[in-house]
Design a protein around this motif. Sequence first.
Motif, PDB file in Angstrom:
ATOM      1  N   ARG A 169       0.816  -1.225   0.000  1.00  0.00           N
ATOM      2  CA  ARG A 169       0.000   0.000   0.000  1.00  0.00           C
ATOM      3  C   ARG A 169       0.847   1.271   0.000  1.00  0.00           C
ATOM      4  O   ARG A 169       0.290   2.372  -0.037  1.00  0.00           O
ATOM      5  N   GLN A 170       2.143   1.144   0.050  1.00  0.00           N
ATOM      6  CA  GLN A 170       2.988   2.328   0.189  1.00  0.00           C
ATOM      7  C   GLN A 170       3.168   3.051  -1.140  1.00  0.00           C
ATOM      8  O   GLN A 170       3.371   2.425  -2.169  1.00  0.00           O
ATOM      9  N   ARG A 171       3.142   4.368  -1.063  1.00  0.00           N
ATOM     10  CA  ARG A 171       3.380   5.201  -2.234  1.00  0.00           C
ATOM     11  C   ARG A 171       4.638   6.041  -2.081  1.00  0.00           C
ATOM     12  O   ARG A 171       5.119   6.622  -3.049  1.00  0.00           O
ATOM     13  N   HIS A 172       5.165   6.108  -0.862  1.00  0.00           N
ATOM     14  CA  HIS A 172       6.394   6.828  -0.599  1.00  0.00           C
ATOM     15  C   HIS A 172       7.559   5.853  -0.697  1.00  0.00           C
ATOM     16  O   HIS A 172       7.536   4.766  -0.116  1.00  0.00           O
ATOM     17  N   LEU A 224       8.206   2.500   1.575  1.00  0.00           N
ATOM     18  CA  LEU A 224       8.155   1.181   0.932  1.00  0.00           C
ATOM     19  C   LEU A 224       9.410   0.382   1.280  1.00  0.00           C
ATOM     20  O   LEU A 224       9.323  -0.812   1.619  1.00  0.00           O
ATOM     21  N   LEU A 231       8.038  10.235  -3.907  1.00  0.00           N
ATOM     22  CA  LEU A 231       6.995   9.236  -4.135  1.00  0.00           C
ATOM     23  C   LEU A 231       7.461   8.240  -5.185  1.00  0.00           C
ATOM     24  O   LEU A 231       8.296   8.553  -6.040  1.00  0.00           O
ATOM     25  N   VAL A 232       6.888   7.047  -5.144  1.00  0.00           N
ATOM     26  CA  VAL A 232       7.280   6.018  -6.103  1.00  0.00           C
ATOM     27  C   VAL A 232       6.983   6.470  -7.528  1.00  0.00           C
ATOM     28  O   VAL A 232       7.753   6.190  -8.457  1.00  0.00           O
ATOM     29  N   LYS A 233       5.903   7.219  -7.710  1.00  0.00           N
ATOM     30  CA  LYS A 233       5.557   7.652  -9.069  1.00  0.00           C
ATOM     31  C   LYS A 233       6.559   8.667  -9.608  1.00  0.00           C
ATOM     32  O   LYS A 233       6.624   8.888 -10.820  1.00  0.00           O
ATOM     33  N   TYR A 275       5.258  -5.516  -5.442  1.00  0.00           N
ATOM     34  CA  TYR A 275       5.673  -4.125  -5.266  1.00  0.00           C
ATOM     35  C   TYR A 275       7.103  -3.877  -5.745  1.00  0.00           C
ATOM     36  O   TYR A 275       7.419  -2.761  -6.188  1.00  0.00           O
ATOM     37  N   TRP A 284       7.569  -1.217  -9.008  1.00  0.00           N
ATOM     38  CA  TRP A 284       8.501  -0.083  -8.945  1.00  0.00           C
ATOM     39  C   TRP A 284       9.538  -0.194 -10.060  1.00  0.00           C
ATOM     40  O   TRP A 284       9.840   0.791 -10.743  1.00  0.00           O
ATOM     41  N   ARG A 303       8.068   0.734 -13.384  1.00  0.00           N
ATOM     42  CA  ARG A 303       7.819   2.169 -13.474  1.00  0.00           C
ATOM     43  C   ARG A 303       9.086   2.942 -13.868  1.00  0.00           C
ATOM     44  O   ARG A 303       9.008   3.997 -14.512  1.00  0.00           O
ATOM     45  N   ASP A 334       2.047   4.682 -15.212  1.00  0.00           N
ATOM     46  CA  ASP A 334       1.825   6.120 -15.072  1.00  0.00           C
ATOM     47  C   ASP A 334       2.214   6.882 -16.336  1.00  0.00           C
ATOM     48  O   ASP A 334       3.133   7.711 -16.350  1.00  0.00           O
TER      49      ASP A 334
END
Length: 494
Positions: free
Chosen positions: A303-306, A310, A369-371, A436, A440, A443, A449
């Motif tokens: 659930r982590q986005r940071h 993560l 952030l991961v994005k 996860y 990552w 990405r 994204d």
Amino acid sequence: MIQAIDYAAIAPVLIVAVAAVGVLLADVFGASRQVLGLVSLGSLAAGLVTVIALASGPTRATFCLPAGLRGGGPPSCSYVADDFALVFQGVVFAAAVIVVLLSFGEITASRSPAGEYYFLLLCAIAGVVTLVAARDLVLLIVALETLSLPVFALVALRRYDGAASEASLKLFLISVISAAVMLFGISLVYGVTGAMHLDRVATALAHTPSDLRPVAAVGVVMVLAGFAFKVAAVPFHFWAPDVYQGAPLPVAAFLSVVSKAGGFAGLVITVAIGFPSYGYVWGPLIAVVAAVTMTLGNLVALRQRHAVRLLAWSSVAQSGYMLAPLAVGGRRLSDAVAATVAYVLLYAVMNIGAFSVVAAVARRRPRNLVKDYRGLARANPAAGVALAFFLVCLAGLPPGVMGLFAKIVVFRATVAGGVVWLAVVMAVNTVIGLYYYLAWAVRLFGVLDPEPEAEAPRLRTGWAVGLAIGAAAAGAVVLSVAPQLVLQTVSAIT
């Protein structure tokens, strides 16, 4: 009674301790950040050279019981520079060099006091280097606290930063509780055995009267609880995500790699040398803790986005994998120790590399952030490909053979020890972790994204961070090509 001190044995600790005082004094007399950093880097390199030199000679030990107190038995020593200690000290120094390289830019960007920063960091490293060579309960707890106390200040060193202050307070409170529990456990063990040296503790515990066994068992469990905090195992894991995110990234890397390696070294030393006869007590307990730790870490990491959070939850899950072989208790304990040590050594290379790239990106994208990593491999091929490789290693997939090798080693040791249900839990968690890590990694190549406004960060890493990433990547590639190097080393020391 006057004891002779083997200064060659404790040379790695002395070098770091003297350098810490020297850095603090140099800062008082106006030395620049660069000079202080280079002095710290040089001391760690000197410590690593000393460890290599000690490894080529016989085993050294110091602070031993005088002949009149041995009772005719072999000498019991508080500090032993054997192959096990030297391998861990070498890993600690190598990882600490990368942490210092990452710190060059961090100190400049955050305007942290360089003298205080390097002094505290070197003190914590001295604690880790002592911890892995400690062979009595007093030195173990002193080394643990020497490691922990400077870290509280390091986490909060960014003044007027509320997140850093909160993280430091959390770390302090949980550390105090775990230290109190561990000290009480040591008092119980001492009360039952009348000994502090681990070899003598082991002999006494093997012949404990039946009416004192419950007391000894409680003491053993409480001692291990102190190490559970240091390795971020459930239920002592709550500090990790907030502290990793609130601390300067080099400090987070230190906690995730160097501090964790020291914690696992202390845990292995304690159970293998001091408490082997109580494997029926701590084995099942570690099995449950390992299963819950890896499961909780992986599920929350989904659930982590940071990016740092993560990695923090991933680090919690990785602790579960490292603990799993020790669940065998007294059965095939040497194989279990070898598997855990091998995983810790391989994990250190993978994770310090991931933190190196994350530290570089954080300078350009403070939200981290991961994005924000979308397209990094196209904008910055070296950093992007390196991070992708580290993530694949952590996931345990080719070409990151070192990660796959690490998981096979711990899986095999767990099954051979008869804890099949834990091996099944480990297999399920490995599949969960793939999501996860791979999400990552994918990405990084801009596959996820696809919105045009998500521009890839263009990094200017500088020589220090670039060298840190390159060194970690080189180590990961070598160990992926020849992972048997680690297993052969570990087999020789266990």
